[in-house]
Design a protein around this motif. Structure first.
Motif, PDB file in Angstrom:
ATOM      1  N   LEU A  14       6.810  10.896  -6.830  1.00 31.84           N
ATOM      2  CA  LEU A  14       5.407  10.628  -7.886  1.00 31.84           C
ATOM      3  C   LEU A  14       5.060  12.645  -8.315  1.00 31.84           C
ATOM      4  CD1 LEU A  14       2.528   9.320  -5.267  1.00 31.84           C
ATOM      5  CD2 LEU A  14       4.109   8.395  -6.945  1.00 31.84           C
ATOM      6  N   PRO A  15       5.152  12.200  -9.813  1.00 29.10           N
ATOM      7  CA  PRO A  15       4.460  13.497 -10.511  1.00 29.10           C
ATOM      8  C   PRO A  15       4.372  14.760 -10.085  1.00 29.10           C
ATOM      9  CG  PRO A  15       4.420  11.674 -12.155  1.00 29.10           C
ATOM     10  CD  PRO A  15       4.418  11.535 -10.383  1.00 29.10           C
ATOM     11  N   ASP A  24       5.076  22.069  12.466  1.00 28.75           N
ATOM     12  CA  ASP A  24       6.128  21.373  12.548  1.00 28.75           C
ATOM     13  C   ASP A  24       5.243  19.646  12.359  1.00 28.75           C
ATOM     14  OD1 ASP A  24       7.761  22.498  13.789  1.00 28.75           O
ATOM     15  OD2 ASP A  24       6.323  22.951  15.734  1.00 28.75           O
ATOM     16  N   ARG A  25       4.844  19.817  10.723  1.00 30.13           N
ATOM     17  CA  ARG A  25       3.768  18.700  10.147  1.00 30.13           C
ATOM     18  C   ARG A  25       4.716  17.866   8.586  1.00 30.13           C
ATOM     19  NH1 ARG A  25      -2.027  17.819  10.945  1.00 30.13           N
ATOM     20  NH2 ARG A  25      -1.798  15.356  10.596  1.00 30.13           N
ATOM     21  N   ILE A  26       5.413  17.039   8.620  1.00 28.59           N
ATOM     22  CA  ILE A  26       5.500  16.924   7.194  1.00 28.59           C
ATOM     23  C   ILE A  26       4.345  15.999   6.450  1.00 28.59           C
ATOM     24  CG2 ILE A  26       6.787  15.844   5.456  1.00 28.59           C
ATOM     25  CD1 ILE A  26       8.729  15.244   8.139  1.00 28.59           C
ATOM     26  N   LYS A  27       4.300  17.093   4.578  1.00 33.44           N
ATOM     27  CA  LYS A  27       2.846  17.143   4.188  1.00 33.44           C
ATOM     28  C   LYS A  27       3.691  17.030   3.358  1.00 33.44           C
ATOM     29  CE  LYS A  27      -0.362  19.459   6.817  1.00 33.44           C
ATOM     30  NZ  LYS A  27      -1.682  20.198   7.102  1.00 33.44           N
ATOM     31  N   PHE A  28       3.134  16.472   2.190  1.00 33.45           N
ATOM     32  CA  PHE A  28       3.219  15.065   0.362  1.00 33.45           C
ATOM     33  C   PHE A  28       1.918  16.676   0.023  1.00 33.45           C
ATOM     34  CE2 PHE A  28       5.298  12.597   3.011  1.00 33.45           C
ATOM     35  CZ  PHE A  28       7.021  13.351   2.662  1.00 33.45           C
ATOM     36  N   ARG A  29       2.505  17.670  -1.395  1.00 31.86           N
ATOM     37  CA  ARG A  29       1.575  18.567  -1.849  1.00 31.86           C
ATOM     38  C   ARG A  29       1.438  17.967  -3.732  1.00 31.86           C
ATOM     39  NH1 ARG A  29       1.605  23.988   0.873  1.00 31.86           N
ATOM     40  NH2 ARG A  29       0.420  23.454   3.103  1.00 31.86           N
ATOM     41  N   VAL A  30       0.327  18.371  -4.522  1.00 33.16           N
ATOM     42  CA  VAL A  30       0.872  18.316  -5.564  1.00 33.16           C
ATOM     43  C   VAL A  30       0.716  19.604  -5.824  1.00 33.16           C
ATOM     44  CG1 VAL A  30      -0.078  17.739  -8.164  1.00 33.16           C
ATOM     45  CG2 VAL A  30       0.517  15.943  -6.212  1.00 33.16           C
ATOM     46  N   GLY A  31       0.910  20.908  -6.057  1.00 34.35           N
ATOM     47  CA  GLY A  31       0.556  22.147  -5.837  1.00 34.35           C
ATOM     48  C   GLY A  31      -0.130  22.699  -4.618  1.00 34.35           C
ATOM     49  N   GLN A  32      -1.126  23.109  -4.113  1.00 34.95           N
ATOM     50  CA  GLN A  32      -1.875  23.497  -2.799  1.00 34.95           C
ATOM     51  C   GLN A  32      -2.676  22.418  -1.981  1.00 34.95           C
ATOM     52  OE1 GLN A  32      -0.314  26.399  -0.501  1.00 34.95           O
ATOM     53  NE2 GLN A  32       0.821  26.666  -2.514  1.00 34.95           N
ATOM     54  N   ILE A  33      -2.162  21.126  -2.929  1.00 31.09           N
ATOM     55  CA  ILE A  33      -3.921  20.188  -2.471  1.00 31.09           C
ATOM     56  C   ILE A  33      -2.906  19.179  -1.800  1.00 31.09           C
ATOM     57  CG2 ILE A  33      -4.931  18.187  -2.618  1.00 31.09           C
ATOM     58  CD1 ILE A  33      -5.745  19.490  -5.507  1.00 31.09           C
ATOM     59  N   VAL A  34      -3.176  18.610  -0.463  1.00 26.49           N
ATOM     60  CA  VAL A  34      -1.799  18.817   0.612  1.00 26.49           C
ATOM     61  C   VAL A  34      -2.955  16.696   0.060  1.00 26.49           C
ATOM     62  CG1 VAL A  34      -1.849  17.257   2.907  1.00 26.49           C
ATOM     63  CG2 VAL A  34      -1.637  19.542   2.257  1.00 26.49           C
ATOM     64  N   VAL A 101      -5.552  13.204  -6.650  1.00 26.55           N
ATOM     65  CA  VAL A 101      -5.300  14.986  -6.916  1.00 26.55           C
ATOM     66  C   VAL A 101      -4.586  16.170  -7.830  1.00 26.55           C
ATOM     67  CG1 VAL A 101      -5.229  15.360  -4.320  1.00 26.55           C
ATOM     68  CG2 VAL A 101      -2.472  14.889  -4.939  1.00 26.55           C
ATOM     69  N   VAL A 102      -4.119  14.557  -8.522  1.00 30.66           N
ATOM     70  CA  VAL A 102      -2.947  15.067 -10.416  1.00 30.66           C
ATOM     71  C   VAL A 102      -4.235  14.675 -11.111  1.00 30.66           C
ATOM     72  CG1 VAL A 102      -0.637  14.212  -9.092  1.00 30.66           C
ATOM     73  CG2 VAL A 102      -2.185  12.637 -10.468  1.00 30.66           C
ATOM     74  N   PRO A 103      -4.064  15.508 -12.466  1.00 34.57           N
ATOM     75  CA  PRO A 103      -5.165  15.115 -13.591  1.00 34.57           C
ATOM     76  C   PRO A 103      -4.628  13.618 -13.511  1.00 34.57           C
ATOM     77  CG  PRO A 103      -3.426  17.025 -13.941  1.00 34.57           C
ATOM     78  CD  PRO A 103      -3.161  16.390 -12.513  1.00 34.57           C
ATOM     79  N   LYS A 104      -6.169  12.604 -14.334  1.00 36.61           N
ATOM     80  CA  LYS A 104      -6.008  11.388 -14.565  1.00 36.61           C
ATOM     81  C   LYS A 104      -4.835  11.258 -15.862  1.00 36.61           C
ATOM     82  CE  LYS A 104     -11.141  11.561 -14.466  1.00 36.61           C
ATOM     83  NZ  LYS A 104     -11.553  11.239 -13.289  1.00 36.61           N
ATOM     84  N   ARG A 105      -4.112  12.334 -17.206  1.00 38.26           N
ATOM     85  CA  ARG A 105      -3.840  11.686 -17.625  1.00 38.26           C
ATOM     86  C   ARG A 105      -2.464  11.619 -16.892  1.00 38.26           C
ATOM     87  NH1 ARG A 105      -0.824  16.713 -18.194  1.00 38.26           N
ATOM     88  NH2 ARG A 105      -2.502  18.603 -17.896  1.00 38.26           N
ATOM     89  N   ALA A 107      -1.544  10.996 -13.699  1.00 39.49           N
ATOM     90  CA  ALA A 107      -1.539   9.427 -13.121  1.00 39.49           C
ATOM     91  C   ALA A 107      -1.270   8.656 -14.761  1.00 39.49           C
ATOM     92  CB  ALA A 107      -2.875   9.509 -12.155  1.00 39.49           C
ATOM     93  N   ALA A 108      -2.792   8.055 -15.573  1.00 44.90           N
ATOM     94  CA  ALA A 108      -2.522   7.550 -16.162  1.00 44.90           C
ATOM     95  C   ALA A 108      -0.531   7.746 -16.745  1.00 44.90           C
ATOM     96  CB  ALA A 108      -3.202   7.911 -17.308  1.00 44.90           C
ATOM     97  N   ALA A 109       0.246   8.211 -17.382  1.00 42.55           N
ATOM     98  CA  ALA A 109       1.312   8.360 -17.655  1.00 42.55           C
ATOM     99  C   ALA A 109       2.211   7.736 -16.595  1.00 42.55           C
ATOM    100  CB  ALA A 109       1.850   9.973 -18.003  1.00 42.55           C
ATOM    101  N   PHE A 110       2.246   8.011 -15.719  1.00 41.35           N
ATOM    102  CA  PHE A 110       2.438   7.376 -14.254  1.00 41.35           C
ATOM    103  C   PHE A 110       2.336   6.146 -13.920  1.00 41.35           C
ATOM    104  CE2 PHE A 110       3.115   5.768  -9.915  1.00 41.35           C
ATOM    105  CZ  PHE A 110       4.628   6.171  -9.562  1.00 41.35           C
ATOM    106  N   THR A 111       1.142   5.010 -14.418  1.00 40.87           N
ATOM    107  CA  THR A 111       1.051   4.013 -14.321  1.00 40.87           C
ATOM    108  C   THR A 111       1.410   3.106 -15.270  1.00 40.87           C
ATOM    109  OG1 THR A 111      -1.145   4.634 -13.401  1.00 40.87           O
ATOM    110  CG2 THR A 111      -1.362   2.380 -13.983  1.00 40.87           C
ATOM    111  N   GLU A 112       1.811   4.604 -16.349  1.00 43.97           N
ATOM    112  CA  GLU A 112       2.058   3.564 -18.015  1.00 43.97           C
ATOM    113  C   GLU A 112       3.645   2.809 -17.446  1.00 43.97           C
ATOM    114  OE1 GLU A 112       1.726   1.834 -21.169  1.00 43.97           O
ATOM    115  OE2 GLU A 112      -0.208   1.953 -20.075  1.00 43.97           O
ATOM    116  N   THR A 113       4.398   4.525 -16.951  1.00 43.49           N
ATOM    117  CA  THR A 113       5.791   4.074 -16.814  1.00 43.49           C
ATOM    118  C   THR A 113       5.910   2.492 -15.661  1.00 43.49           C
ATOM    119  OG1 THR A 113       6.185   5.761 -14.787  1.00 43.49           O
ATOM    120  CG2 THR A 113       5.681   6.703 -16.826  1.00 43.49           C
ATOM    121  N   GLN A 114       5.060   2.381 -15.201  1.00 43.59           N
ATOM    122  CA  GLN A 114       5.861   1.438 -13.746  1.00 43.59           C
ATOM    123  C   GLN A 114       4.614   0.214 -14.501  1.00 43.59           C
ATOM    124  OE1 GLN A 114       7.261   2.583 -10.432  1.00 43.59           O
ATOM    125  NE2 GLN A 114       6.652   4.214 -11.739  1.00 43.59           N
ATOM    126  N   ARG A 115       4.323  -0.615 -15.684  1.00 44.59           N
ATOM    127  CA  ARG A 115       4.367  -1.611 -16.036  1.00 44.59           C
ATOM    128  C   ARG A 115       5.789  -1.832 -16.581  1.00 44.59           C
ATOM    129  NH1 ARG A 115      -1.557  -0.973 -18.953  1.00 44.59           N
ATOM    130  NH2 ARG A 115      -2.381  -1.147 -17.054  1.00 44.59           N
TER     131      ARG A 115
END
Length: 115
Positions: A14-15, A24-34, A101-105, A107-115
């Motif tokens: 995911l971009p 000791d906990r694995i977290k996935f973030r965008v910037g500082q947002i988990v 947590v990501v900008p709408k654009r 998320a939209a670009a990612f969705t487009e690539t998944q089609r």
């Protein structure tokens, strides 16, 4: 049971996502947002979820989903036992949490690539 490697395989595609190890906990973030975090024993995944919908999610499937600890209720967050979901459901939960947590654009670009 869903493993950390399976979650990582989805999250790191995911971009803007990066993985962090915090207390000791694995977290996935965008910037500082988990948007996804794993319990220390890797049996529970917390994920971003709309506050206004989480009570219904938990009430609908209490054997699968539960609310986070009381101190985390202020966040948009729900938890799931990893032995209660399959890979498709995990993928959907992770991607939906990331979309929150990501900008709408982005998320939209990612969705487009998944089609």
């Amino acid at each position: 049971m869903i493993t950390v490697d399976q979650i990582r395989a989805v999250a790191l595609t995911l971009p803007r996502t990066h993985e962090a190890l915090v207390r000791d906990r694995i977290k996935f973030r965008v910037g500082q947002i988990v948007y996804v975090a794993l319990s220390r024993d890797e049996t529970v995944m917390g994920f971003g979820f709309p506050k206004e919908e989480r009570a219904a999610l938990v009430a609908g499937e209490p054997a699968k989903f539960h609310l986070p600890r009381p101190s985390d209720l202020r966040f948009h967050w729900v938890c799931v036992w990893l032995d209660k979901i399959d890979e498709g459901e995990m993928r959907e939960l992770v991607i939906d949490a990331w979309r929150m947590v990501v900008p709408k654009r982005v998320a939209a670009a990612f969705t487009e690539t998944q089609r």
